[in-house]
Design an enzyme around this catalytic site. Structure first.
Site, PDB file in Angstrom:
ATOM      1  N   ASP A   1       0.861  -1.179   0.000  1.00 34.25           N
ATOM      2  CA  ASP A   1       0.000   0.000   0.000  1.00 34.25           C
ATOM      3  C   ASP A   1       0.894   1.225   0.000  1.00 34.25           C
ATOM      4  O   ASP A   1       1.766   1.366   0.868  1.00 34.25           O
ATOM      5  CB  ASP A   1      -0.931   0.020   1.216  1.00 34.25           C
TER       6      ASP A   1
ATOM      7  N   ASP B   1       4.774   1.850  -5.657  1.00 35.86           N
ATOM      8  CA  ASP B   1       3.668   2.283  -6.498  1.00 35.86           C
ATOM      9  C   ASP B   1       3.453   1.222  -7.572  1.00 35.86           C
ATOM     10  O   ASP B   1       4.287   1.033  -8.458  1.00 35.86           O
ATOM     11  CB  ASP B   1       4.019   3.626  -7.130  1.00 35.86           C
TER      12      ASP B   1
ATOM     13  N   ASN C   1      -5.480  -5.317  -6.273  1.00 28.83           N
ATOM     14  CA  ASN C   1      -6.644  -4.719  -5.611  1.00 28.83           C
ATOM     15  C   ASN C   1      -6.583  -3.191  -5.544  1.00 28.83           C
ATOM     16  O   ASN C   1      -7.607  -2.552  -5.355  1.00 28.83           O
ATOM     17  CB  ASN C   1      -6.757  -5.300  -4.194  1.00 28.83           C
TER      18      ASN C   1
ATOM     19  N   TYR D   1     -13.662   5.223 -14.015  1.00 34.21           N
ATOM     20  CA  TYR D   1     -13.608   4.000 -13.202  1.00 34.21           C
ATOM     21  C   TYR D   1     -14.186   2.808 -13.964  1.00 34.21           C
ATOM     22  O   TYR D   1     -13.623   1.705 -13.956  1.00 34.21           O
ATOM     23  CB  TYR D   1     -14.398   4.257 -11.912  1.00 34.21           C
TER      24      TYR D   1
ATOM     25  N   LYS E   1     -12.196  -0.601 -14.943  1.00 38.56           N
ATOM     26  CA  LYS E   1     -12.643  -1.896 -14.427  1.00 38.56           C
ATOM     27  C   LYS E   1     -13.084  -2.835 -15.556  1.00 38.56           C
ATOM     28  O   LYS E   1     -12.906  -4.057 -15.459  1.00 38.56           O
ATOM     29  CB  LYS E   1     -13.773  -1.695 -13.422  1.00 38.56           C
TER      30      LYS E   1
ATOM     31  N   THR F   1     -16.256   0.344   1.612  1.00 42.50           N
ATOM     32  CA  THR F   1     -14.857   0.754   1.726  1.00 42.50           C
ATOM     33  C   THR F   1     -14.803   2.270   1.622  1.00 42.50           C
ATOM     34  O   THR F   1     -15.839   2.928   1.492  1.00 42.50           O
ATOM     35  CB  THR F   1     -14.020   0.137   0.587  1.00 42.50           C
TER      36      THR F   1
END
Length: 303
Positions: A39, A74, A101, A172, A176, A206
């Site tokens: 992360d 990254d 993810n 987005y 995706k 989330t």
């Protein structure tokens, strides 16, 4: 209670400092895996925060008796993604599972969407899937050619928005949808090296969805929080195990206690003239094709 389903397997989870990624990392560790918790530590819009969520998740895993290391590379940087794969090999000597993810959102209607908002979302989601996958695949190919064919797994993260569309999320959705397409191609290309590639389209609460699911943030009904990110992880852990060797090129939707198999684009009704069509002929042809085809699933947020 752990079954040891992934005992001894080495797993990378990107975007694992919070939310669904954190749940994945903890779930894999609980099943005996050694985890690289990746992360970069940024805010929802991709800006720096100075926080270290990856290290915090590693501390959680270690406190429970598991093994993990943190990575702040990254994943959308090609060299950074290579370092991430190298981290697993350096610390644990192998790599068995890659869970892509990581993601950010910059939601706007298309007429208001800025170029940098488009670029940022495509970069983190789509390139952030490709780059780690590319370097992991190169490692697994080398292993296979050396006579050490792996039992490796890649689990990508698409979205219901990517499968069906979502108003106000053009960047987005494009990313995706691209991930779903990348998944089926990678599954076909990497099968010869002992690698399966699948994707999930999760629905959970989330940072990216807390406004969408604001009405579901109340106390769980009957003791079950259907929007908890932890609901998504069991399928991801199973897909990362050796048990899933016969499953590849698939996209699964996961929400609460429900798991479903998404059906992608398929060849539909057709008419063949046997020669080139004239433009004026095609109105009735298209009308007949539409009559014979099922109605498409509605776009999220459509009126």
């Amino acid at each position: 209670m752990s079954s040891g389903l992934c005992q001894g397997r080495v797993v990378i989870v990107t975007g694992a400092g919070r939310g669904i990624g954190r749940a994945h990392a903890l779930a894999f560790a609980a099943e005996g895996a050694q985890v690289v918790v990746n992360d970069v530590g940024v805010a929802l819009d991709g800006s720096a925060t100075g926080e270290g969520p990856a290290a915090e998740v590693v501390a959680e895993i270690e406190a429970r008796g598991g093994k993990a290391v943190a990575s702040t590379d990254d994943v959308a940087d090609f060299a950074g993604a290579q370092r991430l794969i190298g981290s697993a090999l350096e610390h644990f000597g192998r790599l068995d599972v890659l869970v892509n993810n990581a993601g950010v959102v910059r939601d706007r209607m298309l007429v208001n969407l800025a170029e940098d908002e488009w670029d940022a979302v495509i970069r983190v989601h789509l390139k952030g899937h490709f780059a780690p996958l590319r370097h992991a695949a190169a490692h697994w190919r080398a292993e296979a050619k050396a006579g050490r064919t792996p039992s490796a797994r890649v689990i990508n993260t698409s979205s219901g928005a990517g499968l069906l569309g979502s108003v106000g999320q053009g960047n987005y959705v494009a990313a995706k949808a691209g991930i779903a397409g990348l998944t089926v191609v990678a599954a076909e290309e990497l099968a010869r090296y002992g690698v399966t590639v699948n994707a999930i389209a999760p629905s959970a609460r989330t940072r990216m969805t807390e406004e969408v699911f604001a009405d579901l943030m109340a106390a769980p009904r009957d003791g079950f929080d259907a929007m908890a990110p932890e609901n998504v992880s069991p399928l991801v852990v199973w897909l990362g195990s050796e048990e899933s060797a016969d499953v590849t090129g698939r996209v699964f939707e996961v929400e609460g206690g429900q798991v479903s198999l998404a059906q992608g684009w398929r060849h539909g009704p057709a008419e063949d003239k046997g020669a080139r069509w004239e433009p004026a002929e095609l109105g009735p042809v298209v009308a007949r094709l539409l009559e014979r085809a099922p109605e498409p699933e509605p776009v999220y947020g459509a009126r």
